[in-house]
Scaffold this motif. Structure first.
Motif, PDB file in Angstrom:
ATOM      1  N   ARG A  29       0.850  -1.180   0.000  1.00 23.92           N
ATOM      2  CA  ARG A  29       0.000   0.000   0.000  1.00 23.92           C
ATOM      3  C   ARG A  29       0.889   1.234   0.000  1.00 23.92           C
ATOM      4  NH1 ARG A  29      -1.751  -0.312   6.421  1.00 23.92           N
ATOM      5  NH2 ARG A  29       0.390  -0.443   7.122  1.00 23.92           N
ATOM      6  N   ILE A  30       0.354   2.335  -0.472  1.00 23.05           N
ATOM      7  CA  ILE A  30       1.094   3.597  -0.470  1.00 23.05           C
ATOM      8  C   ILE A  30       0.542   4.424   0.686  1.00 23.05           C
ATOM      9  CG2 ILE A  30       1.653   5.690  -1.749  1.00 23.05           C
ATOM     10  CD1 ILE A  30       1.232   4.008  -4.317  1.00 23.05           C
ATOM     11  N   ILE A  31       1.357   4.530   1.719  1.00 32.71           N
ATOM     12  CA  ILE A  31       0.954   5.205   2.954  1.00 32.71           C
ATOM     13  C   ILE A  31       1.277   6.695   2.865  1.00 32.71           C
ATOM     14  CG2 ILE A  31       1.427   5.382   5.424  1.00 32.71           C
ATOM     15  CD1 ILE A  31       1.967   2.432   5.464  1.00 32.71           C
ATOM     16  N   ILE A  58      -8.420   4.551   5.408  1.00 35.23           N
ATOM     17  CA  ILE A  58      -7.673   4.385   6.648  1.00 35.23           C
ATOM     18  C   ILE A  58      -7.676   2.907   6.983  1.00 35.23           C
ATOM     19  CG2 ILE A  58      -7.493   4.991   9.082  1.00 35.23           C
ATOM     20  CD1 ILE A  58      -9.073   7.555   8.405  1.00 35.23           C
ATOM     21  N   ASP A  59      -6.493   2.344   7.143  1.00 34.64           N
ATOM     22  CA  ASP A  59      -6.350   0.918   7.405  1.00 34.64           C
ATOM     23  C   ASP A  59      -6.586   0.611   8.885  1.00 34.64           C
ATOM     24  OD1 ASP A  59      -5.908  -1.724   6.778  1.00 34.64           O
ATOM     25  OD2 ASP A  59      -3.919  -1.409   5.952  1.00 34.64           O
ATOM     26  N   SER A  60      -6.670  -0.653   9.223  1.00 31.50           N
ATOM     27  CA  SER A  60      -6.948  -1.078  10.601  1.00 31.50           C
ATOM     28  C   SER A  60      -5.850  -0.647  11.569  1.00 31.50           C
ATOM     29  CB  SER A  60      -7.146  -2.592  10.659  1.00 31.50           C
ATOM     30  OG  SER A  60      -6.011  -3.248  10.153  1.00 31.50           O
ATOM     31  N   ASP A  61      -4.635  -0.389  11.058  1.00 30.60           N
ATOM     32  CA  ASP A  61      -3.552   0.082  11.922  1.00 30.60           C
ATOM     33  C   ASP A  61      -3.494   1.601  12.005  1.00 30.60           C
ATOM     34  OD1 ASP A  61      -2.584   0.662   9.398  1.00 30.60           O
ATOM     35  OD2 ASP A  61      -0.710  -0.455   9.629  1.00 30.60           O
ATOM     36  N   GLY A  62      -4.513   2.281  11.434  1.00 29.22           N
ATOM     37  CA  GLY A  62      -4.577   3.738  11.502  1.00 29.22           C
ATOM     38  C   GLY A  62      -3.845   4.455  10.382  1.00 29.22           C
ATOM     39  N   GLN A  63      -3.163   3.735   9.531  1.00 34.07           N
ATOM     40  CA  GLN A  63      -2.419   4.364   8.439  1.00 34.07           C
ATOM     41  C   GLN A  63      -3.367   4.770   7.310  1.00 34.07           C
ATOM     42  OE1 GLN A  63       0.792   5.172   8.557  1.00 34.07           O
ATOM     43  NE2 GLN A  63       0.918   4.250  10.582  1.00 34.07           N
ATOM     44  N   TRP A  64      -3.155   5.959   6.780  1.00 38.60           N
ATOM     45  CA  TRP A  64      -3.909   6.437   5.625  1.00 38.60           C
ATOM     46  C   TRP A  64      -3.159   5.956   4.392  1.00 38.60           C
ATOM     47  CZ3 TRP A  64      -6.993  11.483   5.785  1.00 38.60           C
ATOM     48  CH2 TRP A  64      -7.567  11.658   7.052  1.00 38.60           C
ATOM     49  N   PHE A  65      -3.894   5.402   3.421  1.00 35.34           N
ATOM     50  CA  PHE A  65      -3.236   4.913   2.208  1.00 35.34           C
ATOM     51  C   PHE A  65      -4.085   5.201   0.982  1.00 35.34           C
ATOM     52  CE2 PHE A  65      -5.944   1.414   3.416  1.00 35.34           C
ATOM     53  CZ  PHE A  65      -6.313   0.781   2.243  1.00 35.34           C
ATOM     54  N   LEU A  66      -3.428   5.197  -0.175  1.00 38.54           N
ATOM     55  CA  LEU A  66      -4.127   5.477  -1.426  1.00 38.54           C
ATOM     56  C   LEU A  66      -5.019   4.312  -1.814  1.00 38.54           C
ATOM     57  CD1 LEU A  66      -1.373   7.155  -3.633  1.00 38.54           C
ATOM     58  CD2 LEU A  66      -3.091   8.232  -2.178  1.00 38.54           C
ATOM     59  N   ASN A  67      -6.237   4.620  -2.162  1.00 41.23           N
ATOM     60  CA  ASN A  67      -7.228   3.648  -2.596  1.00 41.23           C
ATOM     61  C   ASN A  67      -7.066   3.473  -4.109  1.00 41.23           C
ATOM     62  OD1 ASN A  67      -9.506   2.129  -3.095  1.00 41.23           O
ATOM     63  ND2 ASN A  67     -10.950   3.731  -2.533  1.00 41.23           N
ATOM     64  N   TYR A  68      -6.074   2.684  -4.514  1.00 44.43           N
ATOM     65  CA  TYR A  68      -5.764   2.589  -5.939  1.00 44.43           C
ATOM     66  C   TYR A  68      -6.885   1.972  -6.757  1.00 44.43           C
ATOM     67  CZ  TYR A  68      -4.432  -2.373  -5.450  1.00 44.43           C
ATOM     68  OH  TYR A  68      -4.433  -3.724  -5.221  1.00 44.43           O
ATOM     69  N   LEU A  69      -7.743   1.164  -6.153  1.00 49.71           N
ATOM     70  CA  LEU A  69      -8.840   0.581  -6.921  1.00 49.71           C
ATOM     71  C   LEU A  69      -9.861   1.627  -7.355  1.00 49.71           C
ATOM     72  CD1 LEU A  69      -9.461  -2.837  -5.121  1.00 49.71           C
ATOM     73  CD2 LEU A  69      -8.501  -2.447  -7.400  1.00 49.71           C
ATOM     74  N   SER A  70      -9.870   2.778  -6.702  1.00 49.73           N
ATOM     75  CA  SER A  70     -10.808   3.840  -7.099  1.00 49.73           C
ATOM     76  C   SER A  70     -10.514   4.353  -8.501  1.00 49.73           C
ATOM     77  CB  SER A  70     -10.785   4.990  -6.089  1.00 49.73           C
ATOM     78  OG  SER A  70      -9.560   5.688  -6.154  1.00 49.73           O
ATOM     79  N   THR A  71      -9.352   4.039  -9.044  1.00 44.34           N
ATOM     80  CA  THR A  71      -9.027   4.487 -10.402  1.00 44.34           C
ATOM     81  C   THR A  71      -9.915   3.826 -11.451  1.00 44.34           C
ATOM     82  OG1 THR A  71      -7.289   2.827 -10.681  1.00 44.34           O
ATOM     83  CG2 THR A  71      -6.621   4.990  -9.823  1.00 44.34           C
ATOM     84  N   GLY A  91     -14.764  -5.964 -15.435  1.00 43.87           N
ATOM     85  CA  GLY A  91     -13.620  -6.618 -16.071  1.00 43.87           C
ATOM     86  C   GLY A  91     -12.317  -6.337 -15.335  1.00 43.87           C
ATOM     87  N   LEU A  92     -12.108  -5.083 -14.945  1.00 44.29           N
ATOM     88  CA  LEU A  92     -10.887  -4.722 -14.225  1.00 44.29           C
ATOM     89  C   LEU A  92     -10.833  -5.386 -12.856  1.00 44.29           C
ATOM     90  CD1 LEU A  92     -10.702  -0.943 -15.184  1.00 44.29           C
ATOM     91  CD2 LEU A  92      -9.145  -2.758 -15.940  1.00 44.29           C
ATOM     92  N   LEU A  93     -11.973  -5.382 -12.146  1.00 46.20           N
ATOM     93  CA  LEU A  93     -11.999  -6.011 -10.824  1.00 46.20           C
ATOM     94  C   LEU A  93     -11.844  -7.529 -10.918  1.00 46.20           C
ATOM     95  CD1 LEU A  93     -14.667  -3.878  -8.965  1.00 46.20           C
ATOM     96  CD2 LEU A  93     -12.228  -4.038  -8.453  1.00 46.20           C
ATOM     97  N   LEU A  94     -12.393  -8.142 -11.944  1.00 47.32           N
ATOM     98  CA  LEU A  94     -12.216  -9.588 -12.125  1.00 47.32           C
ATOM     99  C   LEU A  94     -10.756  -9.933 -12.410  1.00 47.32           C
ATOM    100  CD1 LEU A  94     -15.410 -10.698 -14.074  1.00 47.32           C
ATOM    101  CD2 LEU A  94     -14.712 -11.411 -11.774  1.00 47.32           C
TER     102      LEU A  94
END
Length: 157
Positions: A29-31, A58-71, A91-94
């Protein structure tokens, strides 16, 4: 000190990114560093509907990361209609799902690498639940993500 030319980019932001990657980011992940999180919080509080909101999680450890799937939502402008847009997203998600499943199987004996793909699979499933609820075909089976102990058998010697 910052250095930027055609061949190199170097400066405090790059050093911060390297530090976070080498000390905090145990998953793929990109934090965001603390300064960036503060800036993003400022923008989110300023706008009624902040454009950054869906692009960061925001991940379970509190880190903020880029939601790359939103692209996958950027393809809307390239599609002729809503049906085609949804087909492209599926198609992309599959493809993403299939690649993760393939790598989970490939690295099932290397727990350090396998764990990274388990994280990625959980992120994938979260994204699917959030944006495509009820689309079970897009999700990675929980059974695939569990590592169960087993009894010793004669073939183990």
């Amino acid at each position: 000190m910052r250095i930027i030319n055609e061949d190199i980019v170097f400066g405090p932001a790059l050093l911060d990114a390297h530090h976070i990657e080498s000390t905090v980011a145990c998953y793929p992940r990109i934090i965001l560093d603390e300064k960036t999180v503060e800036r993003v919080q400022k923008y989110i509080n300023y706008y009624d509907v902040a454009p950054q909101k869906g692009k960061i999680l925001i991940d379970s450890d509190g880190q903020w990361f880029l939601n790359y799937l939103s692209t996958i939502f950027k393809y809307y402008t390239e599609c002729n209609n809503e049906y085609e847009f949804e087909r492209v997203q599926f198609g992309l998600l599959l493809k993403h799902k299939q690649k993760i499943e393939e790598l989970l199987f490939e690295y099932k004996e290397d727990i350090r690498v396998w764990d990274k793909y388990v994280w990625t699979a959980n992120y994938h499933n979260y994204f699917c639940d959030l944006h495509f609820p009820g689309e079970r075909d897009l999700k990675i089976s929980r059974k695939t993500l569990l590592s169960w102990p087993r009894e010793i058998s004669n073939g183990d010697f």
